[in-house]
Design an enzyme around this catalytic site. Structure first.
Site, PDB file in Angstrom:
ATOM      1  CD  GLU A 102      -2.558  -1.555  -0.008  1.00 55.22           C
ATOM      2  OE1 GLU A 102      -2.791  -0.662  -0.838  1.00 55.22           O
ATOM      3  OE2 GLU A 102      -2.854  -2.745  -0.215  1.00 55.22           O
ATOM      4  N   GLY A 103       1.970   1.214  -0.694  1.00 55.81           N
ATOM      5  CA  GLY A 103       2.901   2.338  -0.774  1.00 55.81           C
ATOM      6  C   GLY A 103       3.969   2.196   0.280  1.00 55.81           C
TER       7      GLY A 103
END
Length: 568
Positions: free
Chosen positions: A427-428
């Site tokens: 998620e980054g």
């Protein structure tokens, strides 16, 4: 020992620290009464401790496997998932009009933390469905909403997020997956995606993939990407799973941790999909899901830290080594006491940051006020990066408390360390979160950051009469961070990026101190006041070294040549 949800901590944080009570004054969340909140948290705690925790170890030692194209999930996962779905735990914050409860996101996040503590590998499945629900509710057309949302909300079907490709990780705009218009309102999706969590599932009736792909007339980079909903099975006229779509899991990755969760390589071979949002507007729609997931991943970091801390304390309370007073166990040794105190103080701070972030999201939705939206946006990268960094650090600290026993898999401490590691990546990555914080989140010239620092200092001023030493330390730290922020926003982007990770952690240190000071004021002379002293005196001073790093800029890093980096 089994996991025990920290209900008292959730109650205290929601009522005395995060401002959750303000939500009840809004029309949108008027039904989130104290009684409702208490009942929901208590039942979620029971589910986590009695249903999910018992299957956690099985998923680690008997992982998900793909046999002849068929996924086999770990023993007990199907039954545990059914308890999640039947209890409505996927839909706590989902829209009422589609079958959800419509309760605050902050309550959903508290539940997600408990489930992550109990069994992260399984919790990932409903987490992704929750993100897909929000993305579809915000961006999809009426027909897609009517068909998919009730089934995702009920847990009958599950959702995934399909972004990553072998040549397009953080650089999403480099993707190669193609979309072609079929002429009937549907699209043909062709390409391969990797690292797709729960990309295949054997205990839901359908798996719904949100896939990023580029149309023939899509511009290069992220501006030309569109988002498509691609189900594993094409719904028939009654909305039931019908013929198999042209999408399949071709393999699953062999990972460091979360073995029970299949991370799939997905092949799309002209698979039928439907547009979500506008053509070439896929990133806006996908970021709705990603921002939901980023806060949920923050709760995963906290959840694994909590589980590791509980196990470490239980071991320290029974292990006898050397001469010790009091209980006679290693908890009496100063360094063990330091590790356990650090774990508890860090968890409180991280949990407060993430739940305050969730309350800001809820207040933004309930009031429509731009200041709440700006606060939520600023806190999201801090929550995701810091809470998962702390989860990683504390899981390893838990191993250290166990000594040699922690290095042995049968103890269970090592699983937390392995499982939590991915939260800093997906998620980054946390580096990207920090870059986002000092770039896009500072596009307002630091207005949102300064507003939070104003509140920290106002709290410190109010606390001077009763907690002068703690209050002064918090005030001074906020002032140091204010000066660093003023310096940062005056720099070129490369200089910002060189210090962004240090800046994010320094900001989190000041936020953590603020929340600990609030706790100390609400519990004068009690355990929370003593814990606040531990954090503010022992952990907060780290911010000074971090701010020094921030001010170094990029010059010293790039003074080192690539050849220098390889020098022996």
């Amino acid at each position: 020992m089994s996991y025990i949800a920290p209900l008292a901590e959730f109650r205290f944080l929601l009522e005395h620290v995060t401002g959750f009570g303000r939500l009840r004054a809004t029309e949108l969340f008027a039904e989130a009464t104290e009684d409702v909140t208490e009942a929901v948290l208590a039942e979620a705690a029971r589910l986590a401790g009695e249903v999910l925790a018992p299957v956690n170890r099985a998923g680690d030692v008997q992982p998900a496997v793909l046999e002849n194209g068929v996924l086999r999930s770990p023993p007990g996962y199907a039954e545990a998932y059914r308890a999640i779905a039947d209890g409505g735990w996927i839909s706590v914050a989902a829209p009422v009009e589609h079958g959800g409860m419509g309760l605050p996101v902050s309550l959903q996040m508290a539940i997600n933390e408990m489930m992550s503590s109990a069994c992260l590998a399984l919790q990932l499945n409903p987490l992704l469905s929750q993100g897909q629900i929000e993305a579809l509710a915000t961006h999809a057309g009426a027909e897609i909403k009517a068909l998919y949302l009730p089934r995702l909300i009920s847990g009958e079907w599950s959702g995934t997020m399909d972004l990553t490709e072998s040549g397009a990780g953080s650089d999403v705009g480099a993707l190669k997956t193609r979309a072609a218009r079929n002429g009937d309102g549907s699209y043909a999706i062709t390409g391969q995606k990797i690292f797709i969590t729960w990309g295949e599932c054997d205990f839901t009736g359908n798996v719904c993939h949100l896939v990023l792909a580029r149309l023939p007339d899509g511009a290069p980079g992220t501006k030309g990407i569109s988002l498509f909903l691609v189900p594993r099975n094409l719904p028939d006229g009654n909305g039931d799973p019908g013929a198999a779509n042209r999408v399949r899991a071709v393999s699953i990755e062999h990972k460091l941790g979360i073995h029970g969760s299949p991370s799939c390589v997905m092949e799309f071979e002209g698979a039928t999909g439907w547009l979500v949002g506008e053509e070439h507007g896929g990133m806006a729609a996908m970021f709705t899901m990603m921002n939901n997931a980023r806060l949920s991943v923050a709760m995963q970091g906290i959840g694994l830290a909590e589980a590791a801390a509980q196990k470490a304390l239980a071991y320290a309370m029974e292990r006898r080594q050397g001469r010790a007073g009091g209980t006679g166990t290693i908890v009496e040794h100063a360094d063990v006491r330091r590790m356990l105190a650090t774990m508890r103080a860090e968890i409180f701070a991280a949990r407060a940051i993430a739940l305050s972030n969730a309350v800001a999201i809820d207040m933004s939705r309930a009031t429509g006020e731009a200041d709440w939206a700006a606060r939520a946006a600023l806190l999201t990268p801090i929550s995701k990066a810091h809470c998962t960094d702390i989860g990683h650090e504390l899981a390893h600290l838990g191993v250290q408390v166990h000594g040699g026993a922690g290095y042995i898999e049968e103890t269970g401490a090592a699983q937390f360390a392995r499982d939590v590691r991915v939260t800093q990546i997906y998620e980054g990555t946390n580096g990207i979160q920090a870059m986002d914080l000092v770039a896009r989140k500072m596009a307002d010239d630091g207005a949102a950051a300064f507003a939070i620092l104003d509140e920290v200092q106002a709290l410190a001023v109010a606390a001077r009469a009763t907690l002068p030493d703690l209050a002064e330390a918090v005030f001074d730290a906020a002032e140091t961070l204010r000066e660093a922020t003023e310096w940062l926003i005056a720099q070129e982007m490369q200089d910002r990026f060189a210090g962004c990770t240090a800046y994010l952690r320094a900001f989190a240190r000041v936020l953590g101190a603020q929340y600990h000071l609030m706790a100390a004021r609400a519990d004068p002379g009690g355990a929370r006041a003593r814990l606040a002293g531990c954090f503010i005196r022992r952990i907060l001073p780290e911010h000074l070294a971090l701010v020094r790093q921030v001010r170094e800029g990029a010059g010293g890093l790039y003074a080192l040549s690539v050849e220098d980096l390889g020098a022996v």
